[in-house]
Scaffold this motif. Structure first.
Motif, mmCIF file in Angstrom:
data_model
loop_
_atom_site.group_PDB
_atom_site.id
_atom_site.type_symbol
_atom_site.label_atom_id
_atom_site.label_comp_id
_atom_site.label_asym_id
_atom_site.label_seq_id
_atom_site.Cartn_x
_atom_site.Cartn_y
_atom_site.Cartn_z
ATOM 1 N N LEU A 6 67.536 -41.906 -1.961
ATOM 2 C CA LEU A 6 68.531 -41.809 -1.037
ATOM 3 C C LEU A 6 69.365 -40.557 -0.865
ATOM 4 N N ASN A 7 69.321 -39.676 -2.067
ATOM 5 C CA ASN A 7 69.704 -38.302 -1.873
ATOM 6 C C ASN A 7 68.790 -37.459 -1.192
ATOM 7 N N LYS A 8 67.817 -38.131 -1.442
ATOM 8 C CA LYS A 8 66.414 -37.119 -0.439
ATOM 9 C C LYS A 8 66.575 -37.229 1.114
ATOM 10 N N ILE A 9 67.201 -38.160 1.345
ATOM 11 C CA ILE A 9 67.198 -38.425 3.025
ATOM 12 C C ILE A 9 68.584 -38.127 3.736
ATOM 13 N N GLY A 10 69.500 -37.656 2.744
ATOM 14 C CA GLY A 10 70.847 -37.283 3.499
ATOM 15 C C GLY A 10 71.846 -37.839 2.857
ATOM 16 N N PHE A 11 71.964 -38.863 1.863
ATOM 17 C CA PHE A 11 73.127 -39.420 1.040
ATOM 18 C C PHE A 11 73.467 -38.500 -0.036
ATOM 19 N N ASN A 12 74.632 -38.512 -0.510
ATOM 20 C CA ASN A 12 75.076 -37.611 -1.796
ATOM 21 C C ASN A 12 75.763 -38.726 -2.571
ATOM 22 N N LEU A 13 75.044 -39.353 -3.495
ATOM 23 C CA LEU A 13 75.527 -40.486 -4.488
ATOM 24 C C LEU A 13 75.745 -39.708 -5.718
ATOM 25 N N LYS A 14 76.888 -40.106 -6.327
ATOM 26 C CA LYS A 14 76.930 -39.671 -7.761
ATOM 27 C C LYS A 14 77.261 -40.841 -8.712
ATOM 28 N N LYS A 15 76.962 -40.946 -10.061
ATOM 29 C CA LYS A 15 77.297 -41.708 -10.813
ATOM 30 C C LYS A 15 78.456 -41.348 -11.274
ATOM 31 N N ASN A 16 79.509 -42.176 -11.515
ATOM 32 C CA ASN A 16 81.065 -41.775 -12.035
ATOM 33 C C ASN A 16 81.135 -42.423 -13.496
ATOM 34 N N GLU A 17 81.219 -43.518 -13.399
ATOM 35 C CA GLU A 17 81.368 -44.301 -14.820
ATOM 36 C C GLU A 17 80.505 -45.509 -14.731
ATOM 37 N N ILE A 18 80.553 -46.278 -15.649
ATOM 38 C CA ILE A 18 79.557 -47.623 -15.795
ATOM 39 C C ILE A 18 79.792 -48.322 -14.738
ATOM 40 N N ASN A 19 78.906 -48.878 -13.940
ATOM 41 C CA ASN A 19 78.876 -49.457 -12.797
ATOM 42 C C ASN A 19 79.644 -49.253 -11.563
ATOM 43 N N VAL A 20 79.629 -47.701 -11.579
ATOM 44 C CA VAL A 20 80.405 -47.177 -10.575
ATOM 45 C C VAL A 20 79.619 -45.715 -9.981
ATOM 46 N N VAL A 21 79.752 -45.990 -8.500
ATOM 47 C CA VAL A 21 78.941 -44.901 -7.965
ATOM 48 C C VAL A 21 79.855 -44.187 -6.887
ATOM 49 N N ILE A 22 79.886 -43.033 -6.568
ATOM 50 C CA ILE A 22 80.681 -42.390 -5.672
ATOM 51 C C ILE A 22 79.876 -41.860 -4.361
ATOM 52 N N VAL A 23 80.142 -42.430 -3.274
ATOM 53 C CA VAL A 23 79.357 -41.977 -2.035
ATOM 54 C C VAL A 23 80.179 -40.564 -1.338
ATOM 55 N N GLU A 24 79.702 -39.549 -1.319
ATOM 56 C CA GLU A 24 80.491 -38.345 -0.927
ATOM 57 C C GLU A 24 79.890 -37.899 0.442
ATOM 58 N N SER A 25 78.832 -38.062 0.837
ATOM 59 C CA SER A 25 78.147 -37.914 2.334
ATOM 60 C C SER A 25 76.980 -38.895 2.455
#
Length: 218
Positions: free
Chosen positions: A108-127
């Motif tokens: 997903l990050n290769k096609i334009g998303f910017n997803l980052k692991k934050n804590e256990i079972n949580v992901v942050i969508v920045e773009s």
């Protein structure tokens, strides 16, 4: 890849092969000043040989698919453009969904998303990719993740599974109202793809109604 999917592609290609030879006849003759939207689902344009009807959802799927698959398969391409979310979206997931999302996160990050692991079972969508609409990022990402797992089980490559799932879930939908500029962009970008006449799942994205057929109904 399933036989059902392959059969669908073959049927669609059989139909669109009749149109492919006419591509230069009407794709270049579509006047973007004379296009309109039918039932908030189809882009219609008169051409010399009759009427061309473009399925807006399937056309957008083709555009998204080719863009995604190119970035996934061509490492030399520069990173796709993204749109930064004004307020990052926090995805709180179950352990199973979190694990699935981690599998697809690099793609997903290769096609334009910017997803980052934050804590256990949580992901942050920045773009998100610039071709994706705002407002339902969490739902789309969740559907892509689940659909990806299903497609990979059909012995489909991970790159193709991501591109297919992304194009299906992130595309504009039937009922979405498009303004003139948006319709013109869909038309122009569709005919800039390698296979404008079929969507990634093998359905025709364009049909042509010849003038003679229209006349025969009166």
């Amino acid at each position: 890849m399933s036989e059902r999917f392959v059969d669908a592609v073959d049927r669609a290609k059989s139909y669109v092969s009749k149109l492919a030879s006419q591509k230069n006849n009407y794709s270049e003759n579509i006047d973007i000043n004379k296009i309109w939207q039918l039932n908030n689902s189809y882009i219609v344009s008169p051409v010399n040989s009759g009427i061309v009807i473009i399925d807006q959802m399937l056309a957008h799927q083709r555009i998204l698919y080719e863009g995604a698959i190119n970035f996934l398969l061509e490492p030399s391409l520069s990173h796709p453009s993204s749109q930064t979310l004004l307020f990052p979206v926090e995805l709180k997931l179950s352990q199973g969904d979190y694990s699935n999302l981690l599998d697809v996160l690099p793609f997903l990050n290769k096609i334009g998303f910017n997803l980052k692991k934050n804590e256990i079972n949580v992901v942050i969508v920045e773009s998100i990719p610039t071709d994706m609409l705002w407002g339902n990022e969490a739902e789309i990402i969740s559907k892509i993740s689940k659909n990806f797992k299903s497609l990979v089980k059909r012995e489909m490559s991970k790159e193709m599974a991501i591109a297919l799932s992304f194009s299906y879930h992130a595309s504009i939908k039937y009922g979405d109202n498009l303004n003139d500029n948006e319709m013109a962009e869909i038309v122009n970008r569709l005919f800039g793809t390698k296979e404008p006449f079929i969507c990634p799942n093998g359905k025709p994205s364009i049909i042509q109604i010849p003038l003679d057929e229209i006349k025969s109904n009166f």
